[in-house]
Design a protein around this motif. Structure first.
Motif, PDB file in Angstrom:
ATOM      1  N   ILE A  66       0.848  -1.183   0.000  1.00  0.00           N
ATOM      2  CA  ILE A  66       0.000   0.000   0.000  1.00  0.00           C
ATOM      3  C   ILE A  66       0.888   1.239   0.000  1.00  0.00           C
ATOM      4  N   LYS A  67       0.344   2.348  -0.452  1.00  0.00           N
ATOM      5  CA  LYS A  67       1.063   3.615  -0.426  1.00  0.00           C
ATOM      6  C   LYS A  67       0.393   4.514   0.599  1.00  0.00           C
ATOM      7  N   LEU A  68       1.093   4.713   1.696  1.00  0.00           N
ATOM      8  CA  LEU A  68       0.546   5.477   2.803  1.00  0.00           C
ATOM      9  C   LEU A  68       1.715   6.144   3.519  1.00  0.00           C
ATOM     10  N   ASP A  69       1.764   7.474   3.502  1.00  0.00           N
ATOM     11  CA  ASP A  69       2.860   8.165   4.179  1.00  0.00           C
ATOM     12  C   ASP A  69       2.934   7.731   5.636  1.00  0.00           C
ATOM     13  N   HIS A  70       4.139   7.417   6.092  1.00  0.00           N
ATOM     14  CA  HIS A  70       4.292   6.978   7.474  1.00  0.00           C
ATOM     15  C   HIS A  70       5.700   7.283   7.974  1.00  0.00           C
ATOM     16  N   ILE A  71       5.861   7.258   9.270  1.00  0.00           N
ATOM     17  CA  ILE A  71       7.145   7.492   9.919  1.00  0.00           C
ATOM     18  C   ILE A  71       8.022   6.255   9.727  1.00  0.00           C
ATOM     19  N   PRO A  72       9.315   6.435   9.448  1.00  0.00           N
ATOM     20  CA  PRO A  72      10.201   5.271   9.295  1.00  0.00           C
ATOM     21  C   PRO A  72      10.116   4.324  10.493  1.00  0.00           C
ATOM     22  N   GLN A  73      10.238   3.033  10.217  1.00  0.00           N
ATOM     23  CA  GLN A  73      10.207   1.942  11.200  1.00  0.00           C
ATOM     24  C   GLN A  73       8.803   1.641  11.719  1.00  0.00           C
ATOM     25  N   SER A  74       7.792   2.262  11.129  1.00  0.00           N
ATOM     26  CA  SER A  74       6.426   2.031  11.608  1.00  0.00           C
ATOM     27  C   SER A  74       5.928   0.639  11.234  1.00  0.00           C
ATOM     28  N   ILE A  75       5.109   0.095  12.112  1.00  0.00           N
ATOM     29  CA  ILE A  75       4.315  -1.092  11.817  1.00  0.00           C
ATOM     30  C   ILE A  75       2.900  -0.610  11.548  1.00  0.00           C
ATOM     31  N   MET A  76       2.369  -0.954  10.391  1.00  0.00           N
ATOM     32  CA  MET A  76       1.023  -0.521  10.032  1.00  0.00           C
ATOM     33  C   MET A  76       0.013  -1.478  10.659  1.00  0.00           C
ATOM     34  N   LEU A  77      -0.901  -0.936  11.437  1.00  0.00           N
ATOM     35  CA  LEU A  77      -1.867  -1.776  12.132  1.00  0.00           C
ATOM     36  C   LEU A  77      -3.281  -1.346  11.754  1.00  0.00           C
ATOM     37  N   ASN A  78      -3.951  -2.222  11.036  1.00  0.00           N
ATOM     38  CA  ASN A  78      -5.288  -1.941  10.520  1.00  0.00           C
ATOM     39  C   ASN A  78      -6.331  -2.186  11.614  1.00  0.00           C
ATOM     40  N   LEU A  79      -7.034  -1.136  12.008  1.00  0.00           N
ATOM     41  CA  LEU A  79      -8.036  -1.277  13.065  1.00  0.00           C
ATOM     42  C   LEU A  79      -9.186  -2.192  12.662  1.00  0.00           C
ATOM     43  N   GLN A  80      -9.362  -2.399  11.360  1.00  0.00           N
ATOM     44  CA  GLN A  80     -10.407  -3.321  10.920  1.00  0.00           C
ATOM     45  C   GLN A  80     -10.126  -4.745  11.400  1.00  0.00           C
ATOM     46  N   GLU A  81      -8.846  -5.035  11.641  1.00  0.00           N
ATOM     47  CA  GLU A  81      -8.491  -6.356  12.169  1.00  0.00           C
ATOM     48  C   GLU A  81      -8.835  -6.488  13.649  1.00  0.00           C
ATOM     49  N   LEU A  82      -9.138  -5.367  14.282  1.00  0.00           N
ATOM     50  CA  LEU A  82      -9.492  -5.384  15.703  1.00  0.00           C
ATOM     51  C   LEU A  82     -10.950  -5.004  15.914  1.00  0.00           C
ATOM     52  N   ASP A  83     -11.739  -5.135  14.874  1.00  0.00           N
ATOM     53  CA  ASP A  83     -13.165  -4.850  14.971  1.00  0.00           C
ATOM     54  C   ASP A  83     -13.881  -6.126  15.387  1.00  0.00           C
ATOM     55  N   GLY A  84     -14.431  -6.120  16.587  1.00  0.00           N
ATOM     56  CA  GLY A  84     -15.091  -7.319  17.099  1.00  0.00           C
ATOM     57  C   GLY A  84     -16.581  -7.320  16.860  1.00  0.00           C
ATOM     58  N   LYS A  85     -17.020  -6.793  15.709  1.00  0.00           N
ATOM     59  CA  LYS A  85     -18.458  -6.647  15.466  1.00  0.00           C
ATOM     60  C   LYS A  85     -19.195  -7.983  15.476  1.00  0.00           C
ATOM     61  N   ASN A  86     -18.461  -9.064  15.240  1.00  0.00           N
ATOM     62  CA  ASN A  86     -19.109 -10.374  15.312  1.00  0.00           C
ATOM     63  C   ASN A  86     -19.181 -10.892  16.747  1.00  0.00           C
ATOM     64  N   ASN A  87     -18.532 -10.157  17.655  1.00  0.00           N
ATOM     65  CA  ASN A  87     -18.554 -10.517  19.069  1.00  0.00           C
ATOM     66  C   ASN A  87     -19.592  -9.622  19.738  1.00  0.00           C
ATOM     67  N   SER A  88     -20.867  -9.980  19.633  1.00  0.00           N
ATOM     68  CA  SER A  88     -21.960  -9.077  19.972  1.00  0.00           C
ATOM     69  C   SER A  88     -21.932  -8.602  21.417  1.00  0.00           C
ATOM     70  N   LYS A  89     -21.373  -9.397  22.320  1.00  0.00           N
ATOM     71  CA  LYS A  89     -21.386  -9.020  23.731  1.00  0.00           C
ATOM     72  C   LYS A  89     -20.590  -7.746  23.981  1.00  0.00           C
ATOM     73  N   TYR A  90     -19.495  -7.577  23.259  1.00  0.00           N
ATOM     74  CA  TYR A  90     -18.628  -6.430  23.488  1.00  0.00           C
ATOM     75  C   TYR A  90     -18.669  -5.430  22.341  1.00  0.00           C
ATOM     76  N   GLN A  91     -19.691  -5.487  21.513  1.00  0.00           N
ATOM     77  CA  GLN A  91     -19.812  -4.570  20.386  1.00  0.00           C
ATOM     78  C   GLN A  91     -18.577  -4.640  19.494  1.00  0.00           C
ATOM     79  N   LYS A  92     -17.776  -3.580  19.441  1.00  0.00           N
ATOM     80  CA  LYS A  92     -16.640  -3.564  18.517  1.00  0.00           C
ATOM     81  C   LYS A  92     -15.340  -4.007  19.177  1.00  0.00           C
ATOM     82  N   ILE A  93     -15.403  -4.490  20.400  1.00  0.00           N
ATOM     83  CA  ILE A  93     -14.200  -4.939  21.093  1.00  0.00           C
ATOM     84  C   ILE A  93     -13.824  -6.336  20.600  1.00  0.00           C
ATOM     85  N   PRO A  94     -12.562  -6.545  20.205  1.00  0.00           N
ATOM     86  CA  PRO A  94     -12.164  -7.875  19.728  1.00  0.00           C
ATOM     87  C   PRO A  94     -12.115  -8.890  20.866  1.00  0.00           C
ATOM     88  N   SER A  95     -12.164 -10.146  20.507  1.00  0.00           N
ATOM     89  CA  SER A  95     -12.008 -11.207  21.498  1.00  0.00           C
ATOM     90  C   SER A  95     -10.543 -11.291  21.918  1.00  0.00           C
TER      91      SER A  95
END
Length: 306
Positions: A66-95
């Motif tokens: 992907i092309k996304l300006d970032h600070i050197p040495q950064s690890i890109m962390l996609n918040l969509q991977e931490l969306d717990g929408k299928n975990n209905s008890k905690y809404q968007k909190i991941p398991s």
């Protein structure tokens, strides 16, 4: 006589400010700011740190360039991977499993110093909030984020290859054994119960939505503090602690109560929660209602139909 009363009121206000400022412990683990200048030095010194760039993108682009300006040495962390929408008890909190898996994939260990930023504000405070409630112990927020870094003329990188899952991790599992602390969350049932006797409760609910979102619908007994409008400077940095204290005083925020911040989707509320702990330390008792207004509105509509 009017002059004397004005002097008296000014004196009382000053005393109240002094009491307010000295009645709490201004330290709280994980709620630390780091300035861009300091991070630049750490990078130049090749310090042992993890720099996390929080962003949002469809999961389908994983393992691609992907092309996304970032600070050197950064690890890109996609918040969509931490969306717990299928975990209905905690809404968007991941398991626990979902969170641990991502931390292990990115090789982020409990004891490492982690510096979090984004190209706005809410993505990074959201990631900070998630890492805090899952027990991470050494978190720093980059004040001003990518905007401030760019304004200072510090180097940026653009292309980034999203990491594929590492199947051969040899570190101890304890390095990635995170567990959700539910005490730092508020749920719909909590909000409903508090509202039934709000004025006599031990809670304050702070609606942190932008004014245009607030006018779409609100609970008038909650306090409204549009955090992105009043607590952020033009360069993306937070206002200082004294200014935050002043806002709390003006809004009559009782720090003896447990403060629940809410917003539209669970992002702006994490900014307010961060600044509460950052400013007032362990004296601040805060939770985030992660379901936020979207969930609460659906509840109100369902009650009206019944």
């Amino acid at each position: 006589m009017i002059f004397v009363n004005n002097i008296k009121n000014l004196f009382i206000t000053k005393i109240q400010q002094l009491v307010f400022q000295k009645s709490y412990n201004k330290t709280s683990q994980n709620y630390n700011l780091i300035e861009c200048e300091e991070l630049k030095k750490l990078i130049d010194q090749k310090a042992d740190i993890k720099i996390l760039y929080a962003y949002q993108a469809p999961i389908s682009i994983q393992n691609k360039v992907i092309k996304l300006d970032h600070i050197p040495q950064s690890i890109m962390l996609n918040l969509q991977e931490l969306d717990g929408k299928n975990n209905s008890k905690y809404q968007k909190i991941p398991s626990d499993q979902q969170f641990n898996s991502l931390m292990q994939k990115q090789n982020i260990k409990k004891q490492q110093k982690v510096i979090i930023y984004c190209n706005s504000i809410t993505n990074s405070t959201r990631l900070h909030y998630l890492m805090d409630i899952f027990g991470y112990q050494n978190l720093y927020y980059l004040n001003g984020g990518l905007l401030r870094w760019y304004q200072l003329g510090f180097p940026l990188k653009q292309e980034y290859v999203l990491q594929q899952e590492n199947q051969n991790i040899i570190e101890k599992k304890d390095d990635y054994s995170y567990k959700l602390n539910k005490e730092k969350l508020a749920f719909l049932e909590d909000i409903v119960e508090i509202n039934q006797n709000y004025n006599n409760s031990d809670y304050l609910i702070i609606d942190t939505r932008k004014p245009q979102q607030y006018f779409e619908g609100q609970e008038f007994q909650w306090k409204h503090i549009p955090v992105l409008n009043v607590m952020i400077q033009k360069d993306g940095r937070f206002i200082n602690k004294q200014q935050i204290e002043n806002i709390f005083q003006e809004k009559d925020i009782d720090l003896n109560k447990l403060i629940i911040s809410t917003c539209k989707r669970g992002y702006q509320a994490t900014v307010f929660n961060f600044l509460g702990y950052y400013t007032f330390g362990d004296y601040y008792k805060g939770k985030v209602y992660d379901g936020s207004w979207d969930e609460y509105l659906q509840y109100k509509i369902s009650q009206q139909k019944n």
